[in-house]
Motif scaffolding. Structure first.
Motif, PDB file in Angstrom:
ATOM      1  N   GLY A   1      13.899   8.726 -18.595  1.00  0.00           N
ATOM      2  CA  GLY A   1      13.806   7.269 -18.674  1.00  0.00           C
ATOM      3  C   GLY A   1      13.538   6.773 -20.078  1.00  0.00           C
ATOM      4  N   GLY A   2      13.871   7.587 -21.094  1.00  0.00           N
ATOM      5  CA  GLY A   2      13.750   7.138 -22.479  1.00  0.00           C
ATOM      6  C   GLY A   2      12.336   6.906 -22.949  1.00  0.00           C
ATOM      7  N   PHE A   3      11.344   7.473 -22.253  1.00  0.00           N
ATOM      8  CA  PHE A   3       9.915   7.235 -22.518  1.00  0.00           C
ATOM      9  C   PHE A   3       9.548   5.768 -22.291  1.00  0.00           C
ATOM     10  CE2 PHE A   3      10.931  10.947 -25.192  1.00  0.00           C
ATOM     11  CZ  PHE A   3      10.043  11.866 -24.652  1.00  0.00           C
ATOM     12  N   LEU A   4      10.464   5.017 -21.657  1.00  0.00           N
ATOM     13  CA  LEU A   4      10.239   3.600 -21.376  1.00  0.00           C
ATOM     14  C   LEU A   4      10.017   3.338 -19.897  1.00  0.00           C
ATOM     15  CD1 LEU A   4      13.054   1.991 -23.578  1.00  0.00           C
ATOM     16  CD2 LEU A   4      10.590   1.973 -24.040  1.00  0.00           C
ATOM     17  N   GLY A   5      10.744   4.043 -19.052  1.00  0.00           N
ATOM     18  CA  GLY A   5      10.690   3.798 -17.618  1.00  0.00           C
ATOM     19  C   GLY A   5      10.797   5.102 -16.850  1.00  0.00           C
ATOM     20  N   GLY A   6      10.890   4.952 -15.534  1.00  0.00           N
ATOM     21  CA  GLY A   6      11.037   6.110 -14.671  1.00  0.00           C
ATOM     22  C   GLY A   6       9.983   6.148 -13.587  1.00  0.00           C
ATOM     23  N   ASN A   7      10.437   6.269 -12.369  1.00  0.00           N
ATOM     24  CA  ASN A   7       9.580   6.378 -11.193  1.00  0.00           C
ATOM     25  C   ASN A   7       9.848   7.733 -10.556  1.00  0.00           C
ATOM     26  OD1 ASN A   7       8.399   6.244  -8.673  1.00  0.00           O
ATOM     27  ND2 ASN A   7       9.489   4.409  -8.003  1.00  0.00           N
ATOM     28  N   PRO A   8       8.883   8.653 -10.542  1.00  0.00           N
ATOM     29  CA  PRO A   8       9.135   9.989  -9.983  1.00  0.00           C
ATOM     30  C   PRO A   8       9.735   9.989  -8.580  1.00  0.00           C
ATOM     31  CG  PRO A   8       7.077  10.007 -11.171  1.00  0.00           C
ATOM     32  CD  PRO A   8       7.537   8.566 -11.141  1.00  0.00           C
ATOM     33  N   LEU A   9       9.493   8.937  -7.805  1.00  0.00           N
ATOM     34  CA  LEU A   9      10.074   8.888  -6.462  1.00  0.00           C
ATOM     35  C   LEU A   9      11.585   8.708  -6.504  1.00  0.00           C
ATOM     36  CD1 LEU A   9       7.388   6.659  -4.721  1.00  0.00           C
ATOM     37  CD2 LEU A   9       7.608   9.141  -4.600  1.00  0.00           C
ATOM     38  N   SER A  10      12.127   8.335  -7.666  1.00  0.00           N
ATOM     39  CA  SER A  10      13.576   8.224  -7.821  1.00  0.00           C
ATOM     40  C   SER A  10      14.256   9.581  -7.734  1.00  0.00           C
ATOM     41  CB  SER A  10      13.927   7.595  -9.179  1.00  0.00           C
ATOM     42  OG  SER A  10      13.317   6.348  -9.356  1.00  0.00           O
TER      43      SER A  10
ATOM     44  N   GLU B   1      24.204  14.680 -13.174  1.00  0.00           N
ATOM     45  CA  GLU B   1      23.697  15.737 -12.280  1.00  0.00           C
ATOM     46  C   GLU B   1      22.603  15.230 -11.365  1.00  0.00           C
ATOM     47  OE1 GLU B   1      21.033  16.541 -15.954  1.00  0.00           O
ATOM     48  OE2 GLU B   1      22.788  15.362 -15.394  1.00  0.00           O
ATOM     49  N   ASN B   2      21.874  14.191 -11.797  1.00  0.00           N
ATOM     50  CA  ASN B   2      20.802  13.665 -10.948  1.00  0.00           C
ATOM     51  C   ASN B   2      21.345  13.131  -9.623  1.00  0.00           C
ATOM     52  OD1 ASN B   2      18.842  14.276 -12.798  1.00  0.00           O
ATOM     53  ND2 ASN B   2      18.628  12.203 -13.583  1.00  0.00           N
ATOM     54  N   TRP B   3      22.517  12.498  -9.670  1.00  0.00           N
ATOM     55  CA  TRP B   3      23.104  11.969  -8.434  1.00  0.00           C
ATOM     56  C   TRP B   3      23.300  13.095  -7.426  1.00  0.00           C
ATOM     57  CZ3 TRP B   3      27.189  12.295  -5.089  1.00  0.00           C
ATOM     58  CH2 TRP B   3      27.389  11.212  -4.229  1.00  0.00           C
ATOM     59  N   TRP B   4      23.738  14.225  -7.897  1.00  0.00           N
ATOM     60  CA  TRP B   4      24.033  15.353  -7.004  1.00  0.00           C
ATOM     61  C   TRP B   4      22.770  16.093  -6.575  1.00  0.00           C
ATOM     62  CZ3 TRP B   4      28.815  15.877  -5.108  1.00  0.00           C
ATOM     63  CH2 TRP B   4      29.842  15.168  -5.758  1.00  0.00           C
ATOM     64  N   MET B   5      21.821  16.216  -7.450  1.00  0.00           N
ATOM     65  CA  MET B   5      20.640  17.032  -7.154  1.00  0.00           C
ATOM     66  C   MET B   5      19.580  16.276  -6.359  1.00  0.00           C
ATOM     67  SD  MET B   5      20.334  18.928 -10.856  1.00  0.00           S
ATOM     68  CE  MET B   5      19.411  20.372 -10.379  1.00  0.00           C
ATOM     69  N   PHE B   6      19.652  14.932  -6.396  1.00  0.00           N
ATOM     70  CA  PHE B   6      18.589  14.129  -5.787  1.00  0.00           C
ATOM     71  C   PHE B   6      19.141  13.086  -4.804  1.00  0.00           C
ATOM     72  CE2 PHE B   6      16.811  15.580  -9.873  1.00  0.00           C
ATOM     73  CZ  PHE B   6      15.722  16.285  -9.394  1.00  0.00           C
ATOM     74  N   GLN B   7      19.977  13.550  -3.893  1.00  0.00           N
ATOM     75  CA  GLN B   7      20.417  12.755  -2.746  1.00  0.00           C
ATOM     76  C   GLN B   7      21.088  11.445  -3.144  1.00  0.00           C
ATOM     77  OE1 GLN B   7      16.690  12.632  -0.433  1.00  0.00           O
ATOM     78  NE2 GLN B   7      17.542  14.245   0.863  1.00  0.00           N
ATOM     79  N   GLY B   8      21.968  11.521  -4.138  1.00  0.00           N
ATOM     80  CA  GLY B   8      22.734  10.351  -4.542  1.00  0.00           C
ATOM     81  C   GLY B   8      21.910   9.281  -5.215  1.00  0.00           C
ATOM     82  N   THR B   9      20.977   9.680  -6.059  1.00  0.00           N
ATOM     83  CA  THR B   9      20.092   8.701  -6.692  1.00  0.00           C
ATOM     84  C   THR B   9      20.772   7.973  -7.844  1.00  0.00           C
ATOM     85  OG1 THR B   9      17.856   8.358  -7.557  1.00  0.00           O
ATOM     86  CG2 THR B   9      19.043  10.265  -8.397  1.00  0.00           C
TER      87      THR B   9
END
Length: 553
Positions: free
Chosen positions: A141-150, A442-450
């Motif tokens: 998240g660029g050290f700006l954002g990001g929610n681990p539940l994502s 790769e996140n889309w594939w590894m984390f249920q289409g996130t």
């Protein structure tokens, strides 16, 4: 007793938990540590136990804002009873800055120094003797954002019910990466406080993960983008002398130019002025103390105004002379790194460009770049090699900012005697327009289409084809095979190609990497294959790395 308001509420919840279970049908999972009893929740399948929002440090409020995290210490209650914490509900994420300059930030909470643990239900059963390998995930998240539940991990443990997974929350944006020019200790200021949060979380894991079924001598850290950059920084912190993990996975390593403390002066002063904390004759300590009194909204408006004022004023780790003595690639080139087995790579087309002007686009990420170095970039990436000025610029930025970082890392680890693996991810996110395999595909594939949005939001898109499910399982199996053995081939599903380790040098067995791709046709066929990294592309990476000291990455 820390965070007493939160603690009282959890004790009340725990006391009435039997009634709660009666109405909801949830199953309590109980883990008892030396000083705390945690109440988590069991999945419907009965295979998984999840503990959401376990605090690992004191809330960084008031005078603790902009300071290193303070470890939690729980005092026993009357009769020497242990503290009981209900950790079944998904926690608040850390305060976010927008990834898009046209969107206002500020969602989240300062009370966010938590971690989530996903573990097999059997691993927390009483008298369970075998301890399991642990994966600790650091979000991007660029050290700006990001929610681990994502980036959910329930399905990882369901697929591999012999792994413990931890995802950590850390301070972001101005709250985690504000830099003061002198960093006066008298002000109680600590640079890189968001990174120090990550370190404290790893210390908590090292001390406590055994109670959740994990083996604290078999810890792999993993991160993507800013999380991948964080993984590299953990390998470099304190001169590369770390004892908190044994292996590392670094995905699409984010490699912007970093500043020294002194170089943040203009940015710091702008924030102070915008937050109305600049009094005539005030010291840096007084300015920081004033910032500590401001509401979250005031600080976020100041942070966003700073970015509009100067688009190179990011909130990033800084060279503080304490944790980091120099910029990452410079330290790697000097061998000042902890040598561990590594799995790393990037997507095929990732880049961050807005135009075909190579100088403008490079200076957005590397403001210290001189005209002489710009000219050198144009010689390394001539338009004639790429068919267009836009493609030359996109490749120059993409390789420097993300794609070359993986090769730099595996070459260092291989030289240090550690077997390492590299990939090129070549399957696009199907919910995006266009044909390119962009950053985070790769996140889309590894984390249920996130797909992540601003202010901690995200959406999950269900898979529609068996081949999609197959590819996702293939990726998770490669990753967790590495976590278990240091070899991504150890426990993979049938039909996938063997992933060779990277070997430095030249020849048919050198510079080999896995191309990760969805299969076509039969759902049992893998689309992945092995290729040799082109020597010309690797030569470009080496040429750029030689400029690391001057462009500060």
């Amino acid at each position: 007793m820390p965070n007493s308001r939160h603690l009282v509420s959890t004790l009340v919840v725990a006391a009435s938990f039997g009634l709660f279970q009666y109405f909801t049908g949830t199953t309590l999972v109980r883990v008892e540590t030396e000083s705390v009893i945690y109440h988590g929740v069991q999945s419907k399948s009965g295979k998984l136990a999840t503990f959401y929002g376990i605090p690992y440090a004191e809330p960084p409020l008031g005078n603790r804002r902009f300071r290193a995290p303070v470890p939690l210490k729980y005092e026993p209650g009357e009769g020497n009873e242990k503290v009981i914490l209900d950790v079944q509900k998904k926690p608040a994420f850390c305060i976010q800055s927008p990834m898009n300059g046209n969107v206002l930030g500020g969602a989240g909470s300062e009370e966010c120094l938590h971690l989530n643990i996903y573990t097999p239900r059997t691993a927390v059963a009483q008298n369970e003797s075998e301890k399991l390998p642990v994966l600790v995930y650091i979000h991007g998240g660029g050290f700006l954002g990001g929610n681990p539940l994502s980036w959910p991990f329930e399905h990882w443990v369901e697929q591999f019910p012999n792994t413990v997974i931890v995802s950590i929350y850390y301070r972001l944006s101005i709250f985690g990466f504000l830099a003061a020019p002198s960093g006066e200790k008298s002000a109680g200021f600590d640079a890189n406080s968001g990174f120090l949060d990550q370190l404290e979380a790893l210390r908590w894991v090292k001390k406590n993960i055994g109670f959740f079924g994990g083996d604290n001598t078999r810890i792999t850290i993993d991160g993507q983008s800013a999380g991948g950059a964080s993984v590299v920084l953990h390998l470099l912190a304190n001169g590369g002398n770390q004892q908190l993990f044994q292996q590392a996975i670094a995905q699409s390593i984010f490699r912007p130019g970093l500043k020294t403390m002194a170089e943040t002066k203009d940015h710091f002063n702008f924030v102070v002025e915008h937050a109305q904390c600049s009094m005539p004759g005030s010291s840096e300590s007084e300015k920081l103390n004033c910032l500590r009194t401001k509401e979250v909204a005031t600080l976020m408006r100041a942070a966003e105004a700073a970015y509009r004022q100067n688009s190179t004023w990011f909130y990033l780790p800084v060279v503080d002379g304490i944790v980091f003595q120099d910029t990452p690639t410079v330290l790697i080139n000097k061998g000042k790194i902890s040598h561990v087995p590594v799995l790393t790579g990037a997507t095929t087309d990732e880049t961050f460009t807005l135009s075909d002007d190579m100088e403008t686009e490079l200076k957005r990420w590397y403001p210290a770049l001189s005209q002489r170095e710009v000219a050198k970039f144009k010689r390394i990436y001539p338009e004639s090699d790429f068919g267009s000025k836009l493609d030359a610029t996109a490749t120059a930025v993409g390789e420097t900012l993300n794609r070359c970082a993986g090769e730099t890392l595996v070459e260092s680890m291989t030289k240090g005697g550690k077997r390492s693996y590299i990939y090129r991810f070549d399957e696009r996110n199907p919910t995006e327009d266009g044909w390119r395999v962009n950053h985070s595909a790769e996140n889309w594939w590894m984390f249920q289409g996130t797909n992540t949005g601003n202010n901690g939001t995200f959406t999950l898109t269900p898979f529609t084809k068996p081949s999609q499910e197959r590819f996702a399982s293939e990726l998770i199996a490669y990753w967790l095979s590495f976590v278990h053995t240091g070899d991504p081939n150890a426990f993979n599903i049938p039909g996938v190609p063997h992933w060779p380790a990277w070997v430095n040098g030249k020849g048919p067995t050198h510079r080999q990497r896995m191309v990760l791709k969805q299969g076509t046709g039969s759902t049992n066929a893998s689309g992945s294959f092995v290729e040799t990294k082109l020597s010309k592309a690797l030569d470009r990476c080496h040429a750029v790395n030689q400029m690391a000291a001057s462009i500060r990455f």
